[in-house]
Design a protein around this motif. Structure first.
Motif, PDB file in Angstrom:
ATOM      1  N   LEU A 124       4.343  -7.189   2.377  1.00  0.00           N
ATOM      2  CA  LEU A 124       3.123  -7.890   1.964  1.00  0.00           C
ATOM      3  C   LEU A 124       2.885  -9.135   2.810  1.00  0.00           C
ATOM      4  O   LEU A 124       1.738  -9.466   3.134  1.00  0.00           O
ATOM      5  N   GLU A 125       3.944  -9.821   3.176  1.00  0.00           N
ATOM      6  CA  GLU A 125       3.799 -11.011   4.032  1.00  0.00           C
ATOM      7  C   GLU A 125       3.261 -10.616   5.403  1.00  0.00           C
ATOM      8  O   GLU A 125       2.421 -11.322   5.978  1.00  0.00           O
ATOM      9  N   ARG A 126       3.738  -9.497   5.939  1.00  0.00           N
ATOM     10  CA  ARG A 126       3.210  -9.013   7.211  1.00  0.00           C
ATOM     11  C   ARG A 126       1.740  -8.617   7.059  1.00  0.00           C
ATOM     12  O   ARG A 126       0.915  -8.916   7.925  1.00  0.00           O
ATOM     13  N   LEU A 127       1.428  -7.969   5.960  1.00  0.00           N
ATOM     14  CA  LEU A 127       0.054  -7.544   5.712  1.00  0.00           C
ATOM     15  C   LEU A 127      -0.887  -8.737   5.601  1.00  0.00           C
ATOM     16  O   LEU A 127      -2.029  -8.693   6.063  1.00  0.00           O
ATOM     17  N   SER A 128      -0.404  -9.818   5.012  1.00  0.00           N
ATOM     18  CA  SER A 128      -1.237 -11.007   4.820  1.00  0.00           C
ATOM     19  C   SER A 128      -1.658 -11.645   6.140  1.00  0.00           C
ATOM     20  O   SER A 128      -2.618 -12.412   6.189  1.00  0.00           O
ATOM     21  N   LYS A 162       0.065   3.869   0.973  1.00  0.00           N
ATOM     22  CA  LYS A 162       0.066   4.737   2.147  1.00  0.00           C
ATOM     23  C   LYS A 162       1.224   4.434   3.096  1.00  0.00           C
ATOM     24  O   LYS A 162       1.791   5.333   3.705  1.00  0.00           O
ATOM     25  N   ASP A 163       1.580   3.156   3.218  1.00  0.00           N
ATOM     26  CA  ASP A 163       2.588   2.758   4.198  1.00  0.00           C
ATOM     27  C   ASP A 163       3.949   2.433   3.602  1.00  0.00           C
ATOM     28  O   ASP A 163       4.918   2.260   4.342  1.00  0.00           O
ATOM     29  N   TYR A 164       4.030   2.335   2.294  1.00  0.00           N
ATOM     30  CA  TYR A 164       5.306   2.002   1.674  1.00  0.00           C
ATOM     31  C   TYR A 164       5.423   2.728   0.339  1.00  0.00           C
ATOM     32  O   TYR A 164       5.561   2.122  -0.710  1.00  0.00           O
ATOM     33  N   ARG A 165       5.358   4.057   0.405  1.00  0.00           N
ATOM     34  CA  ARG A 165       5.301   4.860  -0.808  1.00  0.00           C
ATOM     35  C   ARG A 165       6.611   4.849  -1.596  1.00  0.00           C
ATOM     36  O   ARG A 165       6.613   5.076  -2.802  1.00  0.00           O
ATOM     37  N   GLU A 166       7.722   4.603  -0.931  1.00  0.00           N
ATOM     38  CA  GLU A 166       9.022   4.670  -1.614  1.00  0.00           C
ATOM     39  C   GLU A 166       9.059   3.769  -2.845  1.00  0.00           C
ATOM     40  O   GLU A 166       9.590   4.150  -3.892  1.00  0.00           O
TER      41      GLU A 166
END
Length: 284
Positions: free
Chosen positions: A200-204, A23-27
């Motif tokens: 992914l690091e930010r998401l973690s 959803k947030d990084y579809r590219e």
């Protein structure tokens, strides 16, 4: 299995991570899918991904459902790509394909595509990265093109490292990484892949996401245990009871962390009434 030295790592194989990143990084996904099976998702929009199976639980939940005009694309992340999981995915495909015809409307030709990301190897060719299926007449070789299935096999991408010309393999290999360090090693300087690691690091570090991610890990463990118990005893009710118990366990953990009844219900399949009773028990 996550790296013990990196407790914050979140895997792209997890449904929760897969959905969030899509959803947030579809590219990243657009490039991986286009380069692997030549399907362009650029003009598709996210669509309602809840398919009600007719009972009170939302057990027909898709990972990603995209829509463009009359066409749909289903994208599934199958961490445990067994026969049961793949059969379920095909049932989703048929449900979506059939649901596109609305009573009273003029017939409009529609196309429905299922894309499976499988954490496994293709049984007939261990080196195959992707395999496509369509409905084809055996005698005349005539193809019905309204339905198409693509299986992408992630286990075929072991020991891949980016070099000029293998972006497809690099992107897919990222899914099976077990640490951020391994992801960077696979990316090997590729800017698009490194952006994924950073995201992914930010998401973690997102506390609410961590609750859902950890709950998913627990849910997988408990479902697997319930299946084993049920099969060992020769009783289908062993699985059903275990599955219900794991939903309750996950719901209680989410409620303890202050997650709303609505979100808990959505992520466990329990009704709002059931979740509210659990909350009352915890507060009593």
């Amino acid at each position: 299995m996550e790296n013990n030295d990196n407790d914050k790592f979140v895997s792209l194989l997890a449904d929760s991570t897969f959905k969030y990143m899509f959803k947030d990084y579809r590219e990243f996904f657009k490039k991986a899918i286009k380069s692997t099976i030549n399907v362009d998702i650029s003009e598709y929009e996210l669509y309602n991904n809840e398919i009600n199976s007719g009972n009170k639980t939302r057990d027909y939940r898709l990972d990603i459902l995209l829509k463009k005009d009359n066409d749909f694309i289903i994208i599934e992340m199958n961490k445990n790509a067994d026969k049961r999981t793949l059969l379920k995915a095909r049932k989703y495909l048929y449900a979506v394909a059939g649901g596109g015809l609305v009573e009273g409307e003029d017939f409009k030709k529609m196309r429905t595509i299922l894309i499976n990301f499988n954490n496994s190897k293709y049984k007939n060719d261990k080196e195959a990265i992707s395999v496509g299926y369509d409905l084809r007449n055996e005698k005349y070789n005539d193809v019905i093109d309204e339905i198409k299935i693509y299986d992408i096999y992630l286990e075929s991408l072991e020991n891949v490292r980016y070099n000029v010309g293998n972006e497809k393999e690099t992107y897919l290999a990222m899914f099976r990484a077990e640490s951020f360090e391994e992801m960077r090693s696979i990316a090997n300087g590729n800017k698009e892949a490194l952006k994924v690691v950073e995201e992914l690091e930010r998401l973690s570090e997102n506390d609410e996401f961590r609750v859902l991610y950890d709950a998913e890990k627990m849910r997988r463990k408990e479902i697997n245990s319930a299946r084993l118990d049920g099969y060992d005893d020769g009783k289908a009710e062993g699985f059903e009871a275990g599955a219900k118990a794991e939903k309750i366990s996950i719901a209680k953990n989410l409620l303890k962390d202050g997650i709303s009844i609505e979100i808990v219900s959505k992520n466990t399949g329990l009704s709002a009434e059931e979740v509210n009773k659990l909350l009352e028990e915890l507060n009593s």
